[in-house]
Design an enzyme around this catalytic site. Structure first.
Site, PDB file in Angstrom:
ATOM      1  N   HIS A 186      -3.038 -33.270  59.669  1.00 50.65           N
ATOM      2  CA  HIS A 186      -2.375 -32.152  59.017  1.00 50.65           C
ATOM      3  C   HIS A 186      -0.982 -31.914  59.568  1.00 50.65           C
ATOM      4  CE1 HIS A 186      -6.163 -30.303  57.112  1.00 50.65           C
ATOM      5  NE2 HIS A 186      -5.394 -30.851  56.205  1.00 50.65           N
ATOM      6  N   ASN A 437      -6.176 -47.421  55.787  1.00 53.87           N
ATOM      7  CA  ASN A 437      -6.524 -46.593  56.948  1.00 53.87           C
ATOM      8  C   ASN A 437      -7.812 -47.110  57.604  1.00 53.87           C
ATOM      9  OD1 ASN A 437      -4.389 -45.119  56.018  1.00 53.87           O
ATOM     10  ND2 ASN A 437      -5.624 -43.441  55.222  1.00 53.87           N
ATOM     11  N   ASP A 438      -8.868 -47.218  56.815  1.00 57.42           N
ATOM     12  CA  ASP A 438     -10.128 -47.710  57.368  1.00 57.42           C
ATOM     13  C   ASP A 438     -10.081 -49.208  57.632  1.00 57.42           C
ATOM     14  OD1 ASP A 438     -11.628 -45.483  57.834  1.00 57.42           O
ATOM     15  OD2 ASP A 438     -12.628 -45.475  55.889  1.00 57.42           O
ATOM     16  N   CYS A 485      -3.936 -48.066  48.601  1.00 62.20           N
ATOM     17  CA  CYS A 485      -3.995 -46.608  48.501  1.00 62.20           C
ATOM     18  C   CYS A 485      -4.085 -45.945  49.874  1.00 62.20           C
ATOM     19  CB  CYS A 485      -5.160 -46.165  47.628  1.00 62.20           C
ATOM     20  SG  CYS A 485      -6.785 -46.644  48.265  1.00 62.20           S
TER      21      CYS A 485
END
Length: 560
Positions: A186, A437-438, A485
């Site tokens: 965040h 990301n993963d 993505c």
């Protein structure tokens, strides 16, 4: 000579000023602390502190507005969570003091979030902040917050909570540097929404003395201590040139010689559509549907799902909307799913597609709702499954989607096994979308929430680039599209490399779209291909980045 630290640039721009540090020290309760014996009064004390914290977070969100409000409202929901409240009551009933009960109950939730592989894992800092705010109220100590100053400064912290970031005054805070965090934290999301230059995952920043003059390059992730006047002037000139180029960029994504690269937005629901459209998204590359399912006792009904999906489809007539089916499991537990056994590593457990196969009725219901939502709209609906591992997974999903009326069913490539065997998955999958990301986390075996492992969480890791290239090549041979993505798509330099490796579309947070559009417009397809090949030939991420830049001379005009 000025000292330069390197982190991950997550919000472009230049910040310059003296260092001020975030004060965040709340005493932790004694592990054996017990109350005086009045259960009712102690429970009331704990519940009131949680309610006051929730109200304060909601009020801050109301003042901040926009994306920050959504983030702070989500934090307020954590403080109001009935299950958390029940756990605190139970612990107090067993004799624990309110402070200890809150700390121990939140530790359970923290462990679940920390084990998650993607979005939910990035919420650990949010939960820690809620815990500290509740404990501060219970202990009667100051609530953690931003230092006060009458002059502009660079804010340095281990990490920032949404309540801190969302209420920052851009007139006083010229830049943000944190030791922890990542592109999906965040801190990153809110810094971008506020237009504040920010660098995260910057080891060594904790040793810079308060008051040191700091120059923050939010585009390249460099942090310079005691820079010369020339350093500051040069970086500001580059930032101005970049801003001018971004302002001039418009229209569909394409390379300088006209090769089309659709630029899409990652969204969590209809509330994100405004930012996507405003930043020129050509469609949606990742619709995270789990937000429709979270914090509910029962799965959303058919019509509720149809309405939520249709609102997104209608926002992009003629465009592409890629929906990811429910990504849940023991790392993202949902009350209406069958209870899971304890998993020592939830990120590697029954989540995503694996859970979807275990409860096919939930998958079937979602696919039927999506098929109905598309009717009467002009958007091109594509549906993909998360955590697909092998050809059998891809075949099962294609068959299941086909029976529900979805004929453009693909897979999200985030497991290395899927990338290595993409040529087999392409036999049944209609398209690929790479979740970097993963994929990075699993390839390097590095939890993305552990700051000490920051160098392994870099999508420039050449092993990750190898897997992206293998996936894109397999897709090309099978005449399948292959998008990205993950956050890698939002890196302007890496976006050119991805196109050079064969990626056909890029999807990212909406605010990153204009800069990526401008970067692509500075390079030809052949330059992108040379940059991709040069990156693959290198040993590590730093060398790969430098090698790629040599083949992308136009990006110098943007300061990269």
């Amino acid at each position: 000579m000025a000292d330069v630290l390197t982190g991950v640039g997550v919000s472009p721009g230049v910040g310059y000023g003296p260092v001020l540090r975030l004060a965040r020290s709340v005493p932790q309760p004694d592990a054996d602390a017990r109350h005086s014996g009045d259960d009712t009064a102690e429970i009331q004390r704990a519940v009131q502190a949680m309610q006051d914290t929730a109200d304060d977070l909601s009020a801050r969100g109301e003042r901040a507005g926009g994306e920050a409000r959504q983030v702070l409202d989500a934090q307020a929901l954590m403080a109001r969570d009935p299950a958390l409240s029940d756990d605190v009551r139970r612990r107090v009933g067993e004799g624990a003091a309110a402070e200890r009960a809150v700390s121990e109950a939140m530790a359970v939730y923290r462990e679940m979030l920390a084990g998650a592989g993607e979005y939910m894992a990035a919420r650990v800092a949010d939960l820690d902040d809620v815990r500290d705010r509740v404990l501060a109220r219970l202990m009667g100590v100051p609530v953690p917050g931003i230092p006060e100053s009458d002059t502009p400064f660079v804010l340095v912290a281990n990490d920032l909570a949404p309540a801190d970031t969302a209420t920052l005054d851009p007139e006083l805070v010229t830049g943000i540097v944190t030791r922890e965090g990542g592109p999906t934290s965040h801190t990153a999301i809110l810094a971008r929404s506020l237009g504040l230059p920010a660098v995260v995952a910057c080891p060594g920043v904790e040793s810079i003395p308060e008051g040191t003059q700091l120059l923050v390059d939010g585009a390249n992730g460099e942090v310079t201590s005691d820079p010369t006047a020339s350093d500051v002037e040069t970086l500001r000139a580059a930032a101005s040139a970049r801003a001018a180029a971004v302002a001039e960029s418009s229209g569909p994504g394409r390379t300088r010689d006209g090769h089309p690269v659709p630029l899409l937005a990652n969204i969590g629901g209809p509330a994100d559509l405004g930012a996507a459209v405003a930043n020129g998204a050509e469609g949606v590359g990742l619709y995270r549907t789990e937000f429709l399912f979270l914090d509910r006792e029962h799965a959303p009904g058919h019509q509720e799902q149809v309405d939520a999906y249709r609102e997104v489809l209608e926002a992009f007539p003629g465009g592409k909307v890629v929906v990811r089916t429910l990504d849940a499991g023991s790392d993202k537990p949902l009350a209406f799913l069958p209870p899971m056994g304890e998993e020592p590593n939830p990120a590697l457990g029954e989540r995503g597609m694996r859970m979807g196969r275990r409860v096919p009725e939930v998958t079937d219901a979602q696919l039927r709702a999506l098929a109905e939502a598309q009717q009467g709209t002009q958007a091109r609906l594509q549906v993909m499954a998360p955590m697909v591992t092998d050809a059998a997974d891809a075949e099962w999903f294609a068959d299941t989607a086909g029976r529900a009326g979805i004929h453009d069913a693909g897979v999200m490539v985030e497991v290395p096994a899927a990338a290595l065997r993409a040529h087999h998955l392409a036999e049944t999958a209609a398209f690929f979308s790479i979740g970097t990301n993963d994929l990075t986390q699993y390839t390097c075996a590095a939890d993305r929430e552990i700051g000490a492992l920051g160098r392994f969480q870099d999508p420039w890791q050449t092993a990750v680039l190898d897997l992206i290239a293998a996936t894109a090549t397999a897709a090309g041979k099978a005449d399948r599209s292959c998008g990205v993505c993950g956050e890698a798509a939002a890196d302007p330099v890496l976006s050119c490399v991805l196109v050079g490796l064969g990626v056909t579309s890029l999807s990212m947070g909406a605010t990153a779209l204009p800069l990526v559009r401008a970067a692509l417009a500075q390079a030809t397809l052949e330059q992108c291909r040379r940059a991709g090949a040069a990156a693959l030939a290198e040993r590590g991420p730093g060398e790969a980045k430098r090698a790629a830049r040599e083949h992308l001379p136009g990006l110098a005009d943007l300061g990269f």
